[in-house]
Write an enzyme that holds these catalytic residues in place. Structure first.
Site, PDB file in Angstrom:
ATOM      1  N   VAL A  51      -4.267   5.578  -4.842  1.00 52.95           N
ATOM      2  CA  VAL A  51      -5.304   5.738  -6.251  1.00 52.95           C
ATOM      3  C   VAL A  51      -6.853   6.210  -5.715  1.00 52.95           C
ATOM      4  O   VAL A  51      -6.832   5.027  -5.565  1.00 52.95           O
ATOM      5  CB  VAL A  51      -4.612   4.413  -7.013  1.00 52.95           C
ATOM      6  N   SER A  52      -7.081   7.275  -6.592  1.00 53.84           N
ATOM      7  CA  SER A  52      -8.822   7.524  -6.034  1.00 53.84           C
ATOM      8  C   SER A  52      -9.065   7.209  -8.410  1.00 53.84           C
ATOM      9  O   SER A  52      -8.341   7.294  -9.014  1.00 53.84           O
ATOM     10  CB  SER A  52      -8.377   8.642  -6.100  1.00 53.84           C
ATOM     11  N   PRO A  53      -9.960   6.921  -8.476  1.00 49.49           N
ATOM     12  CA  PRO A  53     -10.702   6.466  -9.475  1.00 49.49           C
ATOM     13  C   PRO A  53     -11.290   7.854  -9.811  1.00 49.49           C
ATOM     14  O   PRO A  53     -12.710   8.082 -10.843  1.00 49.49           O
ATOM     15  CB  PRO A  53     -11.851   5.269  -8.923  1.00 49.49           C
ATOM     16  N   ASP A  72     -11.468  10.936  -1.561  1.00 47.98           N
ATOM     17  CA  ASP A  72     -12.768  10.079  -1.777  1.00 47.98           C
ATOM     18  C   ASP A  72     -14.020   9.988  -0.513  1.00 47.98           C
ATOM     19  O   ASP A  72     -14.956   9.459  -1.283  1.00 47.98           O
ATOM     20  CB  ASP A  72     -12.219   8.852  -2.390  1.00 47.98           C
ATOM     21  N   VAL A  92      -5.761   8.347 -10.266  1.00 46.42           N
ATOM     22  CA  VAL A  92      -4.921   9.594  -9.678  1.00 46.42           C
ATOM     23  C   VAL A  92      -4.591   9.399  -8.830  1.00 46.42           C
ATOM     24  O   VAL A  92      -4.931   9.001  -7.788  1.00 46.42           O
ATOM     25  CB  VAL A  92      -5.803  10.585 -10.270  1.00 46.42           C
TER      26      VAL A  92
END
Ligand SMILES: *[C@@H]1O[C@H](CO)[C@@H](O)[C@H](O)[C@H]1NC(C)=O
Length: 784
Positions: free
Chosen positions: A356-358, A469, A192
């Site tokens: 973009v982060s997991p 994050d 996301v």
């Protein structure tokens, strides 16, 4: 876990004649493969690069307190080489490391030159990082990236350089005729955007062209040997290696390393077991050894009482010294090297990952549980309370497994259906560019063109705030009392930026004017490598940083236009362009001009000012034109080699000790004797041990689960590269020479019934510096 060949050996020696086995293997390989004339020589390689599992700061979150103390699973360097027969070669290395490093690249290239002459050089070798934030740091050369690691860490550096070299040698020696297929797929639930407010500042007309605010596409290469069939795959997909949090202390490949481990295990399991018809993703993440063990060990173990009696005849074995321990540990994995086909290598590479982060559930405040402020990712004005949540929240191991598994499943799907073959030339272009003072020509608002400039590197205030994050990163910035020894050493040279720099970097408020600080050595890079590798209709753009989603799209589009509008018709609109992020060196982030205006973390970390992306696009257009024309671009200025200037303040291992009457490797807390255990249980044993920095157990293991075969033969079943096994190292007090190894084995659903034990391998340092290896084992226990 690399147990396949052990099994192969075993089966071929004991249960089936060799010829029958070979026949079955041939049958399998010929049935599952797309036959096509090979156009290339291809070779794959893979080698362990797991660094020091104690005391070393992890690279990524810049959290001084996040130091290694054990292993979740191992880190690897995975390589492919593609060559035209008698023609160009290209090398791509994917590291389970936070990023490529200029110094690592320089030293690897020196070794390749010594070994292969001019065959491999800066032009045609790319070394890329997966961006795991759970690997040991200290292997980069610029000051900013060494502050939290107390400077340079030789051991971290050496194991990476060695491992890359060995994986390239393997790939080179494996070069054989084969074909390459490319395929793409959409993976929607593994990333996301973590700075959507910056993304929203991009023009609406541009945003409207895309369905999402991150790239969801995975591009995969499938390598197929003419004789052996599938050899492996490399894919590119954007998501940060931040499923493991900023407080994790176990070395881990994070979600991409996990995906690679799952896919390599999946292939070996499926290709050599009953499933001769094809390769279907099935129970990912389940290690395949037990099924192998189950075929070795007959069902004599069904009788629980018999098992218990058998187990009770084995007590824990005390620690015993041996000089051969590392080779014993190594045997598990090196067994694979003897297999009569190349090992299957599957790499999950990083691309335009900047924003973009997991942590796909979103970012929430730890105090209230409410979503963080949209524009600033704060909670009541405080950034340190805002954390992104992964799908396994609150279990970071589970989040890592899930995001890894999603990438793995998508990769298998597009691996199985890949049918477009790469055809055409192998080529490359490379240049070094000084980004600190580059003229960039860009279109002007009212028409025509104007020339703007990049600036010397600088980091903005939002950099210190970190991201969702890992909020509050770089706490070395906070005042004198908090900084570590290295920070105290280097902070005196902090420079106040001059007017010109402030203007150039505008609207970034400058926190650290790193590009203009050179004491005790350079704080940030100014010369950066840009590179294109080409294999037929696939083009890889090596960038030395983290492009955001939109920045990556703009770069790919610009290169595509440059390649397809070239008049020679070499590329049609079907050219596949991937960005290899974090490659060859590291220079933090690259946002679009519009995102830069918002100055979130990514904008604050875009070093060379608002036109950094335009500079890349300009330089890549030159590379693309040169690729078409077949002429070389100007080489540019060499980046510095700062190895001799490095300062290391990390205390070495002085000595390891045990209490009187206790040996290294003795069990401190044994496995509770209340077996039998069942699948899903966790079995734990603690040993007296020594510092893991004494031996990294490269291609070996600190921990091993063995299963009893017959009356007295122990067979390795799981090692510290397996997801189900964790090696955790600790000390009773901060400077104590004593230490413990705690090994947790979560018994997988696929484990077979039987008698097991857990072993530990270590190495201790004496007062005079000599290192001695030792091993010990838990009592035997039953899994039923
Ligand atoms: C974020 O900032 C923009 C620009 O200042 C503003 O229009 C918007 O309302 C803000 N959004 C939220 C959710 O606060």
């Amino acid at each position: 876990m690399k147990m396949f060949s052990l099994f192969l050996h075993f089966v071929s020696r004991t249960t089936k004649p060799m010829w029958l086995w070979s026949f079955l293997v041939c049958l399998l390989l010929s049935s599952g493969r797309t036959v096509s004339a090979s156009t290339y020589l291809i070779g794959l390689g893979s080698y362990d690069i797991t660094g020091p599992a104690a005391d070393v700061n992890m690279m990524g979150y810049a959290n001084t307190e996040q130091t290694t103390s054990g292993v979740h699973f191992r880190l690897r360097a995975r390589t492919f080489i593609v060559a035209e027969p008698q023609g160009n070669h290209v090398v791509f290395v994917n590291l389970d490391a936070c990023m490529g490093s200029q110094l690592v690249t320089i030293k690897v290239l020196e070794r390749l030159k010594a070994r292969y002459g001019d065959l491999y050089n800066e032009q045609n070798v790319a070394i890329s990082g997966t961006h795991t934030h759970a690997g040991p740091g200290g292997y980069l050369q610029y000051v900013v990236y060494l502050v939290t690691s107390l400077g340079f860490v030789r051991q971290s550096f050496d194991v990476i350089v060695d491992g890359i070299e060995k994986s390239i040698i393997q790939a080179h020696e494996n070069l054989r005729p084969g074909s390459i297929f490319v395929n793409k797929g959409e993976l929607v639930d593994a990333g996301v955007n973590r700075s959507p407010s910056a993304y929203l500042n991009n023009p609406e007309t541009e945003r409207k062209k895309y369905n999402y605010n991150v790239d969801k596409e995975m591009t995969l290469l499938k390598f197929v040997d003419d004789e052996w069939g599938p050899l492996g795959s490399f894919n590119w997909f954007a998501t940060h290696g931040t499923s493991m949090s900023r407080t994790n202390s176990l070395i881990s490949g994070d979600n991409k390393g996990a995906a690679a481990r799952f896919m390599e295990d999946w292939y070996e399991k499926n290709s050599f077991e009953n499933d001769f018809g094809g390769l279907n993703p099935e129970k990912p993440g389940v290690v395949r050894i037990p099924r192998r063990v189950s075929s070795i060990i007959p069902d004599l173990h069904e009788n629980r009482k018999e098992l218990m009696e058998l187990a009770s005849s084995f007590q824990s074995s005390p620690g015993k010294p041996t000089t051969k321990i590392s080779s014993i540990a190594r045997r598990v994995r090196s067994a694979l090297r003897k297999a009569d086909r190349p090992q299957f290598v599957s790499a999950f590479c990083q691309t335009n990952v900047g924003d973009v982060s997991p942590n796909v559930l979103g970012a929430f405040c730890v105090d209230t549980g409410l979503p963080c402020d949209f524009n600033h990712s704060t909670c009541n004005g405080k950034n340190e309370l805002c954390y992104g949540r992964g799908p396994g929240y609150p279990d970071e191991f589970e989040s890592t497994r899930i995001i890894g598994e999603r990438q793995f499943r998508k990769a298998v799907e597009i691996f199985n259906t890949a049918s477009e073959q790469l055809k055409g030339k192998v080529g490359f272009q490379h240049a070094y560019v000084d980004f600190s003072n580059l003229d960039v020509t860009i279109p002007k608002a009212g028409g025509g063109y104007e020339t703007v400039k990049t600036c010397p590197a600088a980091m903005g205030f939002a950099f210190a705030a970190g991201t969702t994050d890992g909020p509050g990163a770089f706490d070395f910035m906070q005042g004198d009392d908090k900084g570590n020894a290295f920070w105290k050493l280097v902070r005196n040279v902090l420079k106040t930026p001059n007017e010109e720099q402030i203007k150039c970097q505008h609207p970034k408020p400058i926190l650290l004017d790193t590009g203009e600080m050179n004491e005790p050595y350079d704080w940030a890079p100014s010369v950066l490598p840009v590179q294109i590798l080409r294999i037929g209709q696939l083009v890889i753009l090596s960038v030395p940083g983290e492009f955001t989603t939109m920045a990556g799209r703009r770069l790919r589009d610009a290169v595509k236009t440059a390649l397809t509008s070239g008049s020679n018709g070499e590329f049609d609109s079907n050219v596949h362009i991937v960005i290899a992020g974090l490659t060859n060196t590291y220079s933090q982030y690259v946002t679009t001009f519009e995102e830069y205006q918002v100055q979130r973390y990514e904008g604050a970390s875009t070093l060379y000012g608002p036109h950094t992306l335009d500079a890349y696009i300009q330089e890549f257009r030159k590379l693309a034109a040169a690729l078409l024309g077949g002429q070389a671009v100007e080489a540019g200025p060499q980046p510095p080699d700062l190895l001799d200037k490095q300062i290391s303040l990390l205390t070495p291992v002085i000595v390891d000790t045990t209490p009187i009457g206790v040996n290294f490797g003795d069990v401190k807390i044994d496995v509770p004797s209340n077996s039998p255990y069942k699948r899903g249980d966790t079995v734990t044993v603690t040993f007296w041990t020594a510092c893991p920095r004494n031996d990294l157990m490269t291609e070996g293991t600190y921990a091993l689960v063995e299963i009893l075969q017959g009356e007295d033969q122990w067979i390795p079943a799981y090692d510290d590269d397996d997801f189900c096994l964790r090696f955790k190292w600790s000390r009773p007090a901060k400077l104590s020479p004593r230490s413990y190894a705690t090994i947790d084995w979560r018994i997988p659903d696929s484990a077979v019934s039987g008698v097991y034990r857990i072993r530990h391998f270590g190495a201790s340092k004496g007062f005079f510096g000599s290192v001695h290896h030792f091993t010990g084992s838990s009592r035997a226990f039953v899994v039923a």
